[in-house]
Design an enzyme around this catalytic site. Structure first.
Site, PDB file in Angstrom:
ATOM      1  N   HIS A 269      20.372  38.547  60.523  1.00  0.00           N
ATOM      2  CA  HIS A 269      20.691  37.169  60.914  1.00  0.00           C
ATOM      3  C   HIS A 269      21.456  36.398  59.852  1.00  0.00           C
ATOM      4  O   HIS A 269      21.929  35.287  60.113  1.00  0.00           O
ATOM      5  CB  HIS A 269      19.394  36.418  61.235  1.00  0.00           C
TER       6      HIS A 269
ATOM      7  N   HIS B 115      15.863  28.777  62.531  1.00  0.00           N
ATOM      8  CA  HIS B 115      16.296  30.154  62.746  1.00  0.00           C
ATOM      9  C   HIS B 115      17.017  30.648  61.497  1.00  0.00           C
ATOM     10  O   HIS B 115      17.771  29.892  60.881  1.00  0.00           O
ATOM     11  CB  HIS B 115      17.231  30.220  63.961  1.00  0.00           C
TER      12      HIS B 115
ATOM     13  N   GLU C 209      19.566  32.483  61.038  1.00  0.00           N
ATOM     14  CA  GLU C 209      21.027  32.354  61.101  1.00  0.00           C
ATOM     15  C   GLU C 209      21.451  30.920  60.822  1.00  0.00           C
ATOM     16  O   GLU C 209      22.403  30.673  60.063  1.00  0.00           O
ATOM     17  CB  GLU C 209      21.558  32.802  62.465  1.00  0.00           C
TER      18      GLU C 209
ATOM     19  N   CYS D  64      22.057  46.043  70.511  1.00  0.00           N
ATOM     20  CA  CYS D  64      23.474  45.821  70.272  1.00  0.00           C
ATOM     21  C   CYS D  64      23.879  46.607  69.030  1.00  0.00           C
ATOM     22  O   CYS D  64      23.027  47.129  68.298  1.00  0.00           O
ATOM     23  CB  CYS D  64      23.770  44.330  70.080  1.00  0.00           C
TER      24      CYS D  64
ATOM     25  N   HIS E  50      14.597  40.539  65.155  1.00  0.00           N
ATOM     26  CA  HIS E  50      13.456  39.858  65.767  1.00  0.00           C
ATOM     27  C   HIS E  50      12.798  40.709  66.858  1.00  0.00           C
ATOM     28  O   HIS E  50      12.870  40.416  68.053  1.00  0.00           O
ATOM     29  CB  HIS E  50      13.899  38.495  66.325  1.00  0.00           C
TER      30      HIS E  50
ATOM     31  N   THR F 206      25.113  32.563  67.077  1.00  0.00           N
ATOM     32  CA  THR F 206      25.611  33.673  67.902  1.00  0.00           C
ATOM     33  C   THR F 206      24.708  34.032  69.066  1.00  0.00           C
ATOM     34  O   THR F 206      25.128  34.759  69.965  1.00  0.00           O
ATOM     35  CB  THR F 206      25.801  34.935  67.030  1.00  0.00           C
TER      36      THR F 206
ATOM     37  N   CYS G 110      24.817  40.765  60.366  1.00  0.00           N
ATOM     38  CA  CYS G 110      25.659  41.095  61.519  1.00  0.00           C
ATOM     39  C   CYS G 110      27.080  40.590  61.279  1.00  0.00           C
ATOM     40  O   CYS G 110      27.300  39.502  60.746  1.00  0.00           O
ATOM     41  CB  CYS G 110      25.076  40.450  62.773  1.00  0.00           C
TER      42      CYS G 110
END
Length: 293
Positions: free
Chosen positions: A83, A133, A135, A12, A42, A174, A105
């Site tokens: 993240h 995680h 994020e 992405c 990741h 996300t 991001c």
């Protein structure tokens, strides 16, 4: 072998940006020690490439990145992952004269900004995310008042912690499964009724890749291979998407993980990839399958 190349798949925009920023750091800070705090993205193939260029990795699994930063040498350079990072990380870096290369991001940044906006409006905040995680850790560092929901069953644990007099903003990590999010939000709406304001913060890349898998025809496709790292949440959710429409699905790191037994009596295989999976790995898998009888 008939191979369906699922699109979109793979990198992405955010991952491309993060990799470029990490590589640029080597050019921009010659002769300085450069650290990578946690996985940049990741995917271990990507991370190993960055390490081979001279950036020093700092493993942070289930550890506080803020605390780790405090142990690094003064005047060093630290690359932060896509993240997101702890809200106070800039304060610690400034105190140690550490230069940060923040590759966060833009979708994560947008989620942070949304939560801060509604905290000011005196909303209760419920965040749906994966425990440990990076994020999720970054989001939870914003304010201790944020309520974390990790699973459908986990919803019950926060009910009595939410102020009954306030409106509620619900948002999410996300890279989660759209199906899991919908189930959790439906349960929250059944409990809190009209108090709920839901903002789905699945990034476009995650949503587009999940929808592409859900659009596969299980009457035509017998097997789905998802190329990506085991730590990649969006990769693992693509496997779940395939299984949800009754297509046998496996995550693989690369072509070497393909088990020939999976291909028994299979005539059509679909291939997709997580948002941090290099194109070369995907193409090697596709070529391997296409060369099969």
């Amino acid at each position: 072998m008939n191979v369906i190349k699922v699109t979109p798949r793979g990198y992405c925009f955010g991952v491309v940006k993060s990799i470029k920023m990490a590589k640029d750091a080597i050019k921009n800070y010659p002769g300085q020690q450069i650290y990578m705090l946690g996985f940049l993205v990741h995917n271990h193939h990507v991370v190993n490439e960055i390490i081979n260029l001279g950036i020093i990795p700092i493993n942070d699994f289930k550890q506080d990145r803020l605390a780790i930063l405090e142990t690094l040498p003064n005047n060093s350079v630290v690359v932060l992952s896509a993240h997101g990072s702890h809200e106070k990380i800039k304060d610690v870096a400034q105190a140690k004269n550490i230069t940060l290369v923040d590759t966060e991001c833009e979708w994560v940044t947008a989620t942070k900004d949304l939560i801060k906006e509604y905290l000011v409006k005196d909303y209760e905040i419920i965040f749906i995310g994966k425990d440990y995680h990076p994020e999720t850790n970054a989001i939870m560092s914003i304010d201790p008042r944020i309520h974390l929901v990790t699973t459908l069953a986990n919803v019950d644990k926060i009910i009595n912690k939410v102020d009954p007099t306030k409106p509620i903003l619900v948002t999410n990590q996300t890279t989660l499964s759209k199906i899991d999010i919908e189930e959790i939000v439906d349960k929250l709406k059944n409990i809190f009724k009209e108090r709920i304001l839901f903002k789905n913060d699945l990034c476009n890349a995650t949503l587009e890749r999940q929808n592409a898998v859900l659009n596969l025809n299980p009457n035509e496709v017998q097997l789905l291979l998802v190329v990506g790292d085991e730590r990649s949440n969006n990769t693992n959710k693509l496997v779940e998407m395939g299984e949800s429409i009754n297509i046998k699905s496996y995550r693989i790191n690369d072509k070497n993980d393909i088990n020939p037994a999976w291909l028994t009596n299979v005539t059509t295989v679909a291939v997709t990839a997580g948002a941090s999976t290099p194109s070369l790995l995907q193409l090697e898998v596709i070529k391997y399958l296409e060369n099969l009888p």
